[in-house]
Design a protein around this motif. Sequence first.
Motif, PDB file in Angstrom:
ATOM      1  N   GLU A   1      36.372  24.058  51.630  1.00  8.86           N
ATOM      2  CA  GLU A   1      36.938  25.052  52.071  1.00  8.86           C
ATOM      3  C   GLU A   1      36.511  26.253  51.194  1.00  8.86           C
ATOM      4  OE1 GLU A   1      41.298  24.301  50.663  1.00  8.86           O
ATOM      5  OE2 GLU A   1      41.041  24.036  49.025  1.00  8.86           O
ATOM      6  N   TYR A   2      37.413  27.440  52.117  1.00  4.00           N
ATOM      7  CA  TYR A   2      36.402  28.797  51.399  1.00  4.00           C
ATOM      8  C   TYR A   2      37.660  29.507  51.545  1.00  4.00           C
ATOM      9  CZ  TYR A   2      36.455  30.943  55.854  1.00  4.00           C
ATOM     10  OH  TYR A   2      37.116  31.320  57.304  1.00  4.00           O
ATOM     11  N   ALA A   3      37.205  30.848  50.088  1.00  2.00           N
ATOM     12  CA  ALA A   3      38.212  31.932  49.909  1.00  2.00           C
ATOM     13  C   ALA A   3      37.141  33.414  49.735  1.00  2.00           C
ATOM     14  CB  ALA A   3      38.946  31.252  49.147  1.00  2.00           C
ATOM     15  N   ILE A   4      38.020  33.461  50.168  1.00  2.18           N
ATOM     16  CA  ILE A   4      37.072  35.616  50.362  1.00  2.18           C
ATOM     17  C   ILE A   4      37.698  36.187  49.111  1.00  2.18           C
ATOM     18  CG2 ILE A   4      36.881  37.875  51.159  1.00  2.18           C
ATOM     19  CD1 ILE A   4      35.787  35.667  52.451  1.00  2.18           C
ATOM     20  N   PHE A   5      37.120  35.475  48.146  1.00  2.00           N
ATOM     21  CA  PHE A   5      37.333  36.242  46.699  1.00  2.00           C
ATOM     22  C   PHE A   5      37.158  37.662  46.003  1.00  2.00           C
ATOM     23  CE2 PHE A   5      33.331  35.261  45.406  1.00  2.00           C
ATOM     24  CZ  PHE A   5      33.026  36.303  44.373  1.00  2.00           C
ATOM     25  N   ALA A   6      36.561  38.969  46.549  1.00  2.00           N
ATOM     26  CA  ALA A   6      35.745  39.727  46.384  1.00  2.00           C
ATOM     27  C   ALA A   6      35.660  40.577  47.474  1.00  2.00           C
ATOM     28  CB  ALA A   6      35.019  39.711  45.470  1.00  2.00           C
ATOM     29  N   VAL A   7      36.137  42.002  47.595  1.00  2.00           N
ATOM     30  CA  VAL A   7      35.304  42.893  47.797  1.00  2.00           C
ATOM     31  C   VAL A   7      34.699  43.982  46.738  1.00  2.00           C
ATOM     32  CG1 VAL A   7      35.825  44.462  50.271  1.00  2.00           C
ATOM     33  CG2 VAL A   7      37.498  42.047  49.639  1.00  2.00           C
ATOM     34  N   THR A   8      33.497  44.505  47.725  1.00  2.00           N
ATOM     35  CA  THR A   8      32.939  45.169  47.240  1.00  2.00           C
ATOM     36  C   THR A   8      32.821  46.919  47.773  1.00  2.00           C
ATOM     37  OG1 THR A   8      31.844  43.965  45.422  1.00  2.00           O
ATOM     38  CG2 THR A   8      30.522  46.288  45.591  1.00  2.00           C
ATOM     39  N   TYR A   9      33.259  48.482  48.024  1.00  2.00           N
ATOM     40  CA  TYR A   9      33.090  49.544  48.311  1.00  2.00           C
ATOM     41  C   TYR A   9      32.318  49.788  48.029  1.00  2.00           C
ATOM     42  CZ  TYR A   9      38.232  48.259  49.588  1.00  2.00           C
ATOM     43  OH  TYR A   9      39.370  47.935  50.191  1.00  2.00           O
ATOM     44  N   ARG A  10      30.702  50.071  48.848  1.00  2.00           N
ATOM     45  CA  ARG A  10      30.366  50.852  48.025  1.00  2.00           C
ATOM     46  C   ARG A  10      29.710  52.113  48.887  1.00  2.00           C
ATOM     47  NH1 ARG A  10      25.773  48.178  46.031  1.00  2.00           N
ATOM     48  NH2 ARG A  10      27.046  46.190  46.086  1.00  2.00           N
TER      49      ARG A  10
END
Length: 275
Positions: free
Chosen positions: A96-105
């Motif tokens: 199973e998976y989860a989105i754990f981070a988002v990076t804006y650049r």
Amino acid sequence: MQFKLKTLGLSLVLAGMMSPALAQDDAPKTFIINNIRSNGTGCPLGTVARNISPDQQAFTLTFSEFFAEVSPVSGIQQQRKNCQVVFDTEQETGWEYAIFAVTYRGFAGLDAGVSGQQTLRFGGMGKKAETTMSLVGPYDDNYINAQEVPVGNLKWSGCNNNKQKDFTIDATLNLQAPDANSKGLFTVDTFDGEIRQEYEVLWRDCKGGKKAVAICRLTVQGQDGPFQLVSKHPAKKQDQALAKAKSKMAKNCDKYKGRAPNCDANQAVCTVVNL
């Protein structure tokens, strides 16, 4: 100017295509994105593409017409754009998976008093996480901003079914100006003018075994501006996970030595979380 959502991507993956088998055991061998749909002022039909990284640790959505701007000549409808992307996912049974981070650049040019905000909500049905990034002018520079979803707020896809329908990303981009003469522009890549947001995927073995994951981040000054390196590794013990993640970061610095000669893995900020 364009708006791009991204995570450690590579070339475009066609619908239903599987990525190559993995050399490591911290992710499934296959991860597929199917049946992608989009709707909103920022993503008309046919303007969204996607791909999956070879190690299954990230997926990329690319938007070719998602931008916002404010100026004396732009209409008010250009100040706020929204986009909803819906797709189905499928992975090897037992994960199973989860989105754990988002990076804006990227780059932002904002007059004094102009504010810009990106808001993202993402996850399966009834399991959405949210992140927000804000900037206030005067601002005229590149930026990089990494946000992690707290472990307690991770939205796991579940172990009962290796197929998830209707994974949804709701994105809004909004600019506010103090007067009619102010100007503002949001982009993310000083070369191609695309807003880029990187989604990082965290995998969990449904059979148990690995109980911790270490995540290391390092912002380095490259020849083309600042960018971020990320390494992560799961293990049964926290110290094992941390040692592996630091080793991966050192290899990342070696890999990007030509682009960022001052890359120092010892300066990375690392965290360890239990799953």
